[in-house]
Design a protein around this motif. Structure first.
Motif, PDB file in Angstrom:
ATOM      1  N   THR A  93       0.706  -1.089  -0.127  1.00  0.00           N
ATOM      2  CA  THR A  93      -0.210   0.545   0.315  1.00  0.00           C
ATOM      3  C   THR A  93       0.565   1.405  -0.409  1.00  0.00           C
ATOM      4  OG1 THR A  93       0.293  -0.410   2.490  1.00  0.00           O
ATOM      5  CG2 THR A  93      -1.566  -1.207   1.415  1.00  0.00           C
ATOM      6  N   HIS A  94       2.094   1.093   0.342  1.00  0.00           N
ATOM      7  CA  HIS A  94       2.906   2.573   0.804  1.00  0.00           C
ATOM      8  C   HIS A  94       2.791   3.655   1.441  1.00  0.00           C
ATOM      9  CE1 HIS A  94       5.441   1.022  -3.354  1.00  0.00           C
ATOM     10  NE2 HIS A  94       4.063   0.852  -3.536  1.00  0.00           N
ATOM     11  N   GLU A  95       2.102   2.847   2.127  1.00  0.00           N
ATOM     12  CA  GLU A  95       2.078   3.295   3.007  1.00  0.00           C
ATOM     13  C   GLU A  95       2.345   3.648   4.650  1.00  0.00           C
ATOM     14  OE1 GLU A  95      -1.878   2.069   5.770  1.00  0.00           O
ATOM     15  OE2 GLU A  95      -3.241   2.464   3.812  1.00  0.00           O
ATOM     16  N   ARG A  96       3.055   3.921   5.555  1.00  0.00           N
ATOM     17  CA  ARG A  96       3.951   4.320   6.236  1.00  0.00           C
ATOM     18  C   ARG A  96       3.513   2.924   7.579  1.00  0.00           C
ATOM     19  NH1 ARG A  96       7.622   8.142   6.200  1.00  0.00           N
ATOM     20  NH2 ARG A  96       6.850  10.065   5.468  1.00  0.00           N
ATOM     21  N   VAL A  97       4.642   2.701   7.816  1.00  0.00           N
ATOM     22  CA  VAL A  97       4.290   1.064   8.574  1.00  0.00           C
ATOM     23  C   VAL A  97       3.790   1.288   9.885  1.00  0.00           C
ATOM     24  CG1 VAL A  97       5.435  -0.911   9.490  1.00  0.00           C
ATOM     25  CG2 VAL A  97       5.968  -0.361   7.528  1.00  0.00           C
ATOM     26  N   TYR A  98       4.539   3.142  10.656  1.00  0.00           N
ATOM     27  CA  TYR A  98       4.446   3.292  12.104  1.00  0.00           C
ATOM     28  C   TYR A  98       3.051   4.909  11.556  1.00  0.00           C
ATOM     29  CZ  TYR A  98       7.931   0.581  12.889  1.00  0.00           C
ATOM     30  OH  TYR A  98       8.169  -0.958  12.940  1.00  0.00           O
ATOM     31  N   PRO A  99       2.099   4.993  12.700  1.00  0.00           N
ATOM     32  CA  PRO A  99       1.253   5.683  12.945  1.00  0.00           C
ATOM     33  C   PRO A  99       1.816   7.103  13.120  1.00  0.00           C
ATOM     34  CG  PRO A  99       1.037   4.016  14.622  1.00  0.00           C
ATOM     35  CD  PRO A  99       1.582   3.821  13.919  1.00  0.00           C
ATOM     36  N   PRO A 100       1.539   8.173  12.909  1.00  0.00           N
ATOM     37  CA  PRO A 100       2.237   9.130  13.425  1.00  0.00           C
ATOM     38  C   PRO A 100       3.201   9.298  14.864  1.00  0.00           C
ATOM     39  CG  PRO A 100       0.712   9.844  11.883  1.00  0.00           C
ATOM     40  CD  PRO A 100       0.650   8.296  12.426  1.00  0.00           C
ATOM     41  N   ARG A 101       2.462   8.915  15.586  1.00  0.00           N
ATOM     42  CA  ARG A 101       2.712   8.916  17.254  1.00  0.00           C
ATOM     43  C   ARG A 101       3.454   8.230  17.564  1.00  0.00           C
ATOM     44  NH1 ARG A 101       1.110   4.922  21.071  1.00  0.00           N
ATOM     45  NH2 ARG A 101       0.493   3.465  19.281  1.00  0.00           N
ATOM     46  N   ILE A 102       4.116   6.630  16.452  1.00  0.00           N
ATOM     47  CA  ILE A 102       4.959   6.205  17.189  1.00  0.00           C
ATOM     48  C   ILE A 102       6.473   7.247  16.347  1.00  0.00           C
ATOM     49  CG2 ILE A 102       5.813   4.175  16.660  1.00  0.00           C
ATOM     50  CD1 ILE A 102       4.016   3.115  18.548  1.00  0.00           C
ATOM     51  N   LYS A 103       5.964   7.711  14.978  1.00  0.00           N
ATOM     52  CA  LYS A 103       7.301   8.461  14.324  1.00  0.00           C
ATOM     53  C   LYS A 103       7.571   9.606  15.132  1.00  0.00           C
ATOM     54  CE  LYS A 103       7.957  11.311  10.633  1.00  0.00           C
ATOM     55  NZ  LYS A 103       7.294  12.199   9.359  1.00  0.00           N
ATOM     56  N   PHE A 104       6.450  10.414  15.928  1.00  0.00           N
ATOM     57  CA  PHE A 104       7.153  11.496  16.747  1.00  0.00           C
ATOM     58  C   PHE A 104       7.895  10.640  18.381  1.00  0.00           C
ATOM     59  CE2 PHE A 104       3.806  13.495  14.361  1.00  0.00           C
ATOM     60  CZ  PHE A 104       4.897  14.611  13.243  1.00  0.00           C
TER      61      PHE A 104
END
Length: 160
Positions: A109-120
């Motif tokens: 899907t080319h979506e990020r593996v992690y949601p924004p909360r994890i990214k931050f």
């Protein structure tokens, strides 16, 4: 057996995450007090970020959201000490991997593996290391709620 509905499942996951975070903080405190060996702590860190020992020619495993959160929690506890214990190369490799995880996308899907909360959370721990393991003080931290004791002291001081 009864199946859990979505809300129950969510609360159960939250409970397990809190428990894992508490356990890893405890383990981190053992390391900080030199009860746990450095090599054992590095094994735990590598297991969380690389999914275990990395074998040549094998692709690195992608850590789960929970593993990333637990790793961040661990570094908030032990970061300064483990980074000072002649482990710079190991910790550099861990942080290089964390930076790679920021932009990781799913193949289909080319979506990020992690949601924004994890990214931050990842960005916060990278920033902490860059700032010599000091947490950033936010406006919200400075304007924390006042305790009753603090209020009583202010009132007494104003009366005098």
């Amino acid at each position: 057996e009864e199946q859990m509905d979505g809300e129950e499942l969510h609360f159960e996951r939250q409970r397990l995450l809190r428990r894992k975070k508490s356990n890893i903080k405890f383990v981190g405190e053992l390391y900080m007090r030199r009860v746990m060996q450095e090599s054992t702590m590095l094994n735990i860190v590598n297991k969380l970020v690389f999914g275990g020992p990395v074998e040549r020619g094998q692709p690195m495993k992608v850590p789960t959201e929970v593993d990333v959160e637990v790793l961040v929690e661990l570094f908030e506890t032990i970061g300064a000490q483990i980074d000072d214990d002649n482990n710079e190369d190991n910790i550099d490799a861990v942080f290089t991997r964390l930076e790679q995880l920021l932009d990781l996308k799913k193949k289909d899907t080319h979506e990020r593996v992690y949601p924004p909360r994890i990214k931050f959370r990842i960005l916060d721990v990278i920033e902490m290391r860059a700032n010599n393991w000091t947490k950033r003080v936010t406006r919200a931290d400075e304007q924390a709620p006042t305790t009753l004791g603090e209020m009583n002291k202010r009132i007494l001081a104003e009366k005098m």
